[in-house]
Write a protein that holds these residues in place. Sequence first.
Motif, PDB file in Angstrom:
ATOM      1  N   LEU A   1       0.821  -1.190   0.000  1.00 32.91           N
ATOM      2  CA  LEU A   1       0.000   0.000   0.000  1.00 32.91           C
ATOM      3  C   LEU A   1       0.859   1.245   0.000  1.00 32.91           C
ATOM      4  N   HIS A   2       0.234   2.323  -0.398  1.00 31.44           N
ATOM      5  CA  HIS A   2       0.941   3.577  -0.593  1.00 31.44           C
ATOM      6  C   HIS A   2      -0.013   4.708  -0.260  1.00 31.44           C
ATOM      7  N   THR A   3       0.433   5.636   0.554  1.00 33.28           N
ATOM      8  CA  THR A   3      -0.397   6.781   0.866  1.00 33.28           C
ATOM      9  C   THR A   3      -0.204   7.844  -0.200  1.00 33.28           C
TER      10      THR A   3
ATOM     11  N   ARG B   1      -1.933  21.115  15.974  1.00 32.98           N
ATOM     12  CA  ARG B   1      -1.366  20.742  14.681  1.00 32.98           C
ATOM     13  C   ARG B   1      -0.256  19.719  14.903  1.00 32.98           C
ATOM     14  N   PRO B   2       0.041  18.844  13.930  1.00 32.98           N
ATOM     15  CA  PRO B   2      -0.640  18.745  12.641  1.00 32.98           C
ATOM     16  C   PRO B   2      -1.905  17.898  12.727  1.00 32.98           C
ATOM     17  N   ILE B   3      -2.804  18.110  11.775  1.00 35.70           N
ATOM     18  CA  ILE B   3      -4.028  17.324  11.656  1.00 35.70           C
ATOM     19  C   ILE B   3      -3.858  16.365  10.487  1.00 35.70           C
ATOM     20  N   ARG B   4      -4.125  15.109  10.714  1.00 38.80           N
ATOM     21  CA  ARG B   4      -4.007  14.099   9.667  1.00 38.80           C
ATOM     22  C   ARG B   4      -5.378  13.812   9.058  1.00 38.80           C
ATOM     23  N   TYR B   5      -5.426  13.797   7.732  1.00 45.00           N
ATOM     24  CA  TYR B   5      -6.667  13.505   7.013  1.00 45.00           C
ATOM     25  C   TYR B   5      -6.639  12.067   6.512  1.00 45.00           C
TER      26      TYR B   5
ATOM     27  N   VAL C   1     -14.787  14.345  -7.273  1.00 49.35           N
ATOM     28  CA  VAL C   1     -14.063  15.591  -7.542  1.00 49.35           C
ATOM     29  C   VAL C   1     -14.542  16.724  -6.641  1.00 49.35           C
ATOM     30  N   PRO C   2     -15.856  16.999  -6.516  1.00 47.70           N
ATOM     31  CA  PRO C   2     -16.276  18.053  -5.592  1.00 47.70           C
ATOM     32  C   PRO C   2     -15.917  17.734  -4.139  1.00 47.70           C
ATOM     33  N   TRP C   3     -15.949  16.455  -3.754  1.00 46.25           N
ATOM     34  CA  TRP C   3     -15.677  16.101  -2.363  1.00 46.25           C
ATOM     35  C   TRP C   3     -14.237  16.418  -1.989  1.00 46.25           C
ATOM     36  N   PHE C   4     -13.295  16.115  -2.878  1.00 41.26           N
ATOM     37  CA  PHE C   4     -11.893  16.424  -2.613  1.00 41.26           C
ATOM     38  C   PHE C   4     -11.582  17.890  -2.897  1.00 41.26           C
ATOM     39  N   CYS C   5     -12.320  18.513  -3.788  1.00 42.37           N
ATOM     40  CA  CYS C   5     -12.046  19.908  -4.154  1.00 42.37           C
ATOM     41  C   CYS C   5     -12.298  20.847  -2.979  1.00 42.37           C
TER      42      CYS C   5
ATOM     43  N   HIS D   1      -5.589  18.556  -3.242  1.00 48.86           N
ATOM     44  CA  HIS D   1      -6.045  18.243  -1.884  1.00 48.86           C
ATOM     45  C   HIS D   1      -5.880  16.757  -1.567  1.00 48.86           C
ATOM     46  N   TYR D   2      -6.016  15.926  -2.556  1.00 53.36           N
ATOM     47  CA  TYR D   2      -5.807  14.489  -2.344  1.00 53.36           C
ATOM     48  C   TYR D   2      -4.399  14.212  -1.832  1.00 53.36           C
ATOM     49  N   HIS D   3      -3.436  14.975  -2.308  1.00 53.15           N
ATOM     50  CA  HIS D   3      -2.058  14.788  -1.886  1.00 53.15           C
ATOM     51  C   HIS D   3      -1.833  15.177  -0.430  1.00 53.15           C
ATOM     52  N   ARG D   4      -2.773  15.843   0.192  1.00 50.17           N
ATOM     53  CA  ARG D   4      -2.622  16.245   1.590  1.00 50.17           C
ATOM     54  C   ARG D   4      -3.141  15.193   2.565  1.00 50.17           C
ATOM     55  N   TYR D   5      -3.685  14.119   2.057  1.00 50.78           N
ATOM     56  CA  TYR D   5      -4.225  13.084   2.932  1.00 50.78           C
ATOM     57  C   TYR D   5      -3.125  12.150   3.407  1.00 50.78           C
ATOM     58  N   HIS D   6      -3.228  11.770   4.659  1.00 50.48           N
ATOM     59  CA  HIS D   6      -2.309  10.773   5.203  1.00 50.48           C
ATOM     60  C   HIS D   6      -2.522   9.419   4.514  1.00 50.48           C
ATOM     61  N   LEU D   7      -3.783   9.046   4.320  1.00 44.69           N
ATOM     62  CA  LEU D   7      -4.101   7.806   3.628  1.00 44.69           C
ATOM     63  C   LEU D   7      -5.485   7.915   3.012  1.00 44.69           C
ATOM     64  N   VAL D   8      -5.610   7.504   1.774  1.00 45.12           N
ATOM     65  CA  VAL D   8      -6.906   7.368   1.107  1.00 45.12           C
ATOM     66  C   VAL D   8      -7.051   5.895   0.752  1.00 45.12           C
ATOM     67  N   GLY D   9      -7.943   5.210   1.459  1.00 46.34           N
ATOM     68  CA  GLY D   9      -8.141   3.789   1.247  1.00 46.34           C
ATOM     69  C   GLY D   9      -9.277   3.507   0.291  1.00 46.34           C
ATOM     70  N   LEU D  10      -9.530   2.224   0.079  1.00 43.72           N
ATOM     71  CA  LEU D  10     -10.549   1.772  -0.857  1.00 43.72           C
ATOM     72  C   LEU D  10     -11.587   0.938  -0.125  1.00 43.72           C
ATOM     73  N   THR D  11     -12.846   1.134  -0.490  1.00 41.44           N
ATOM     74  CA  THR D  11     -13.920   0.333   0.083  1.00 41.44           C
ATOM     75  C   THR D  11     -13.744  -1.135  -0.256  1.00 41.44           C
ATOM     76  N   SER D  12     -13.273  -1.405  -1.450  1.00 36.22           N
ATOM     77  CA  SER D  12     -13.100  -2.787  -1.877  1.00 36.22           C
ATOM     78  C   SER D  12     -11.955  -3.483  -1.145  1.00 36.22           C
TER      79      SER D  12
END
Length: 362
Positions: free
Chosen positions: A57-59, A163-167, A250-254, A275-286
Amino acid sequence: WLQPPPTTMSATVKTRNFQLGSLFGFTLCWALSQLWNVSIRHCHEVHDTRIPKREKLHTSIESEWKCVPDLKAKLVLYNRLPKSGSTTFINVTKYLRRTRNLTIVGTNDPDYFYHPFGLRPVHDYIFYLEGSAHLWRDRYAFAHRHTHFIDLNSKFLAPSLPRPIRYIQIVRDPLLLLISFFYYDVYHRGRSSYLALNRASRAIRGVWVNYTSFRAGNVPFIEFHECVEAFDRTRSPALPVWCSVPLLLVPWFCGHDKVCEDGHSTEAQARALRHYHRYHLVGLTSHIDATVAMLERTLPNHFAGASAALDAQGGQHANQHRLPGYAEYAAGAHHDPRLAEVRRRLAPDTALYSRIRRDFHR
């Protein structure tokens, strides 16, 4: 003995000092390299019992995957995307709240889809977080809400928050996400679903659904593409909003700015990716189990024991559709020619999801 000491060292002493310094520097570099190799080897071996090697996996790019756990974060913010396994993950955190020193600051805002843009939702959420900060001032906190991205790491917003806040975020395939929204609103929300189903059934098929039959589960199965075709033909406000094929990722991350309303615009897509690049981790439902395992490893102060909590739930998704015909319809959605136009309209969301999925499996 009264003579002053020599002011210069002999050539032999200089040579010996140089050799000792070189030997010490070489030894130090060798030791550091061995420590680095051990940590990297340990990083690749951890959780291999749960995560196949092909799915390392990769954040996000900005906070790329490191083996060292993040112990600095006090607040983890999950701006949960509906119908993407968010309730399943919230149930995991509720289990951790009972077993760990974790404070959950969460609320479900019923207006998150009716007033998603502008300054009002931003100010409301900041006011809510700052008002509840005394509950978790000396503890680790996990905040969640259905809301678009808000950059709370900015020093101009909510200066009192630590701070910092992790998304973190969990996303789903855009086409399956839209189909799930439609069937949840029409079939799984009690009396409000009965009204939505009646409006859709009358607009599409001209048939009124009996409430007794609805309660008994004897309801007509309206396929999603039928609703999309009816909306394109009539533009009827009686049909669910999902039949207009709105963009969601797109609107959700924008964010909440007005520019984010049009997810097809280049500026909105560029801002969503940034903004996606600012997340600590974006996982997948699957891959919810792998996502939870990654969070447990990288944010141990908040999510240690999360994998066991997910296993305690049986690894099942909460609020999962059990409507007859839904599973087969969703499984063939990506190859259904009747949904070709829907897939074309979802191209910006699909491109963002493909980027997230590629980074996740990298």
